[in-house]
Design an enzyme around this catalytic site. Sequence first.
Site, mmCIF file in Angstrom:
data_model
loop_
_atom_site.group_PDB
_atom_site.id
_atom_site.type_symbol
_atom_site.label_atom_id
_atom_site.label_comp_id
_atom_site.label_asym_id
_atom_site.label_seq_id
_atom_site.Cartn_x
_atom_site.Cartn_y
_atom_site.Cartn_z
ATOM 1 N N ARG A 164 0.841 -1.215 0.000
ATOM 2 C CA ARG A 164 0.000 0.000 0.000
ATOM 3 C C ARG A 164 0.865 1.250 0.000
ATOM 4 O O ARG A 164 0.579 2.234 0.691
ATOM 5 C CB ARG A 164 -0.954 0.030 1.201
ATOM 6 C CG ARG A 164 -1.878 -1.132 1.321
ATOM 7 C CD ARG A 164 -2.871 -1.176 0.150
ATOM 8 N NE ARG A 164 -3.765 -2.301 0.317
ATOM 9 C CZ ARG A 164 -3.478 -3.521 -0.171
ATOM 10 N NH1 ARG A 164 -2.377 -3.737 -0.845
ATOM 11 N NH2 ARG A 164 -4.325 -4.512 0.019
ATOM 12 N N SER A 243 -10.698 -0.710 3.775
ATOM 13 C CA SER A 243 -9.873 -0.983 4.964
ATOM 14 C C SER A 243 -9.287 0.330 5.462
ATOM 15 O O SER A 243 -8.650 1.056 4.704
ATOM 16 C CB SER A 243 -8.709 -1.904 4.601
ATOM 17 O OG SER A 243 -9.206 -3.076 4.027
ATOM 18 N N GLU A 339 -4.750 3.798 6.266
ATOM 19 C CA GLU A 339 -4.529 3.641 4.828
ATOM 20 C C GLU A 339 -4.958 4.897 4.055
ATOM 21 O O GLU A 339 -4.233 5.349 3.168
ATOM 22 C CB GLU A 339 -5.328 2.422 4.341
ATOM 23 C CG GLU A 339 -4.611 1.601 3.296
ATOM 24 C CD GLU A 339 -5.420 0.388 2.866
ATOM 25 O OE1 GLU A 339 -5.218 -0.681 3.457
ATOM 26 O OE2 GLU A 339 -6.243 0.511 1.941
HETATM 27 C C1 LIG Z 1 -15.399 -0.233 -0.331
HETATM 28 C C2 LIG Z 1 -13.930 -0.006 -0.580
HETATM 29 C C3 LIG Z 1 -13.100 -1.085 -0.789
HETATM 30 C C4 LIG Z 1 -11.733 -0.898 -1.038
HETATM 31 N N1 LIG Z 1 -10.960 -2.001 -1.241
HETATM 32 C C5 LIG Z 1 -9.642 -1.858 -1.497
HETATM 33 C C6 LIG Z 1 -8.820 -3.005 -1.739
HETATM 34 O O1 LIG Z 1 -9.289 -4.139 -1.745
HETATM 35 N N2 LIG Z 1 -7.510 -2.801 -1.975
HETATM 36 C C7 LIG Z 1 -6.966 -1.545 -1.995
HETATM 37 O O2 LIG Z 1 -5.756 -1.442 -2.227
HETATM 38 N N3 LIG Z 1 -7.727 -0.445 -1.781
HETATM 39 C C8 LIG Z 1 -9.038 -0.560 -1.539
HETATM 40 N N4 LIG Z 1 -9.810 0.538 -1.311
HETATM 41 C C9 LIG Z 1 -9.203 1.882 -1.332
HETATM 42 C C10 LIG Z 1 -9.364 2.628 -2.679
HETATM 43 O O3 LIG Z 1 -10.331 2.031 -3.464
HETATM 44 C C11 LIG Z 1 -8.045 2.683 -3.459
HETATM 45 O O4 LIG Z 1 -7.035 3.275 -2.690
HETATM 46 C C12 LIG Z 1 -8.177 3.457 -4.776
HETATM 47 O O5 LIG Z 1 -7.026 3.272 -5.554
HETATM 48 C C13 LIG Z 1 -8.418 4.946 -4.556
HETATM 49 O O6 LIG Z 1 -8.716 5.514 -5.814
HETATM 50 P P1 LIG Z 1 -9.378 6.939 -5.927
HETATM 51 O O7 LIG Z 1 -9.395 7.304 -7.368
HETATM 52 O O8 LIG Z 1 -10.674 6.964 -5.244
HETATM 53 O O9 LIG Z 1 -8.302 7.839 -5.168
HETATM 54 P P2 LIG Z 1 -8.555 9.131 -4.245
HETATM 55 O O10 LIG Z 1 -9.204 8.716 -2.982
HETATM 56 O O11 LIG Z 1 -9.210 10.207 -5.027
HETATM 57 O O12 LIG Z 1 -7.050 9.573 -3.949
HETATM 58 C C14 LIG Z 1 -6.212 8.773 -3.150
HETATM 59 C C15 LIG Z 1 -4.801 9.390 -3.193
HETATM 60 O O13 LIG Z 1 -4.270 9.280 -4.516
HETATM 61 C C16 LIG Z 1 -3.943 10.575 -5.049
HETATM 62 N N5 LIG Z 1 -4.317 10.541 -6.468
HETATM 63 C C17 LIG Z 1 -5.521 10.201 -6.993
HETATM 64 N N6 LIG Z 1 -5.463 10.242 -8.345
HETATM 65 C C18 LIG Z 1 -4.191 10.606 -8.665
HETATM 66 C C19 LIG Z 1 -3.517 10.841 -9.901
HETATM 67 N N7 LIG Z 1 -4.116 10.687 -11.093
HETATM 68 N N8 LIG Z 1 -2.212 11.253 -9.847
HETATM 69 C C20 LIG Z 1 -1.571 11.404 -8.662
HETATM 70 N N9 LIG Z 1 -2.169 11.196 -7.470
HETATM 71 C C21 LIG Z 1 -3.468 10.807 -7.467
HETATM 72 C C22 LIG Z 1 -4.777 11.562 -4.234
HETATM 73 O O14 LIG Z 1 -4.162 12.836 -4.210
HETATM 74 C C23 LIG Z 1 -4.771 10.895 -2.870
HETATM 75 O O15 LIG Z 1 -3.570 11.178 -2.207
HETATM 76 C C24 LIG Z 1 -11.188 0.398 -1.073
HETATM 77 C C25 LIG Z 1 -12.037 1.506 -0.881
HETATM 78 C C26 LIG Z 1 -13.386 1.307 -0.644
HETATM 79 C C27 LIG Z 1 -14.294 2.509 -0.456
#
Ligand SMILES: Cc1cc2nc3c(=O)[nH]c(=O)nc-3n(C[C@H](O)[C@H](O)[C@H](O)COP(=O)(O)OP(=O)(O)OC[C@H]3O[C@@H](n4cnc5c(N)ncnc54)[C@H](O)[C@@H]3O)c2cc1C
Length: 343
Positions: A164, A243, A339
């Site tokens: 992560r 998580s 996380e």
């Molecule tokens: C129900 C649920 C289940 C999940 N299960 C998992 C799992 O099984 N495994 C897992 O690893 N994660 C899991 N997650 C966490 C999440 O889905 C991941 O971390 C996902 O990659 C976040 O994507 P996002 O676009 O929503 O990022 P955001 O929440 O919008 O951003 C997260 C971070 O990434 C940065 N960021 C976003 N886009 C970019 C970009 N294009 N360039 C540079 N930085 C960027 C943001 O600035 C921030 O710091 C889960 C979340 C939920 C709600």
Amino acid sequence: MLIEKNVPLQPYNSFHIVAKAHALLRVASQADVQAVVANPDWGEAPQFVLGGGSNIVLTGDVKPLVLKVEIKGRQVLQETAKAFIVQAGAGENWHDFVTWTLRQGCPGLENLALIPGTVGAAPVQNIGAYGVELQDRFDSLDAVDLQTGKLFTLNAAQCAFGYRDSVFKHASTTLGLAGRALITQVRFSLPKPWKAVLGYADLERKRVESNIAQPDAMQIYHWICDIRRAKLPDPDVIGNAGSFFKNPSVTPEQCADIIARDPKIVYYHLADGSVKLAAGWLIDACGWKGKSVGHAGVYEKQALVLVNRGGATGGEVMTLAKAIQTSVYERFGIRLEPEPVVV
Ligand SMILES: Cc1cc2nc3c(=O)[nH]c(=O)nc-3n(C[C@H](O)[C@H](O)[C@H](O)COP(=O)(O)OP(=O)(O)OC[C@H]3O[C@@H](n4cnc5c(N)ncnc54)[C@H](O)[C@@H]3O)c2cc1C
């Protein structure tokens, strides 16, 4: 350049916390990002990159300029004897992209199905689930430097992926790229011949129940979706960020010490000799499952997931998270690390 003012962020974060962006720009291309950097009013201003908002906790209105990534496009770039190389724009929905790759006949991402968020955020925390991490299927990515506007490409080694973790989570003072780069495109290398990644108890159970000895990638994808739907709250119904804490690693000696006191602890050995503990078990053992602080709570079915019971503030979520960290530390001597990114 259309900067929107006072934009409600509740629809753009999976916790559904009420907060506003003072200013928000939707970026649909690399050129849009470079235009911001070159802009005399906004180029030097603090910025926050927003994907799908599924790994953040908003603790108030966001003052930095929010760059909401909406860069689209998906392509099978190349098929070699060893792999399919596929590419997607950072603003593509991750799960839709996984589904699309399978429909293109390019298996390999099925274990990562139904993870919320965007393609561009996936390398940031090296998303992982059910025995596969993004780094196992990663080829390279393109990003724009938010200070210079220059486009650069990174391979897996340069991304410094960990559990992560990646270079995008570390501050520039430590040679990291946190807040410094906006990922625009991500390429994946999906190995040929495809091999199923099974072995997780839930997947084995599905295999036995369905009597399918050798599932194909689409079958595994459907199993993963079923398992996740049964275990995790749907953010559209109950706000959450998946998580909330990383699974902590300890030495075998520390683990033996905990087992002596709590024989039921859930753990697994890692290749590097360390032992990973199930953070959800530690939290549950401290009696947190189903509990609430204000409007934030611990999910009844999985103690690792913190939820918004309706109207929770980011402050309430973080107060609950800190109370959990304190009780886990007092009982087990282990510091849980959150996380999601606290904004
Ligand atoms: C129900 C649920 C289940 C999940 N299960 C998992 C799992 O099984 N495994 C897992 O690893 N994660 C899991 N997650 C966490 C999440 O889905 C991941 O971390 C996902 O990659 C976040 O994507 P996002 O676009 O929503 O990022 P955001 O929440 O919008 O951003 C997260 C971070 O990434 C940065 N960021 C976003 N886009 C970019 C970009 N294009 N360039 C540079 N930085 C960027 C943001 O600035 C921030 O710091 C889960 C979340 C939920 C709600």
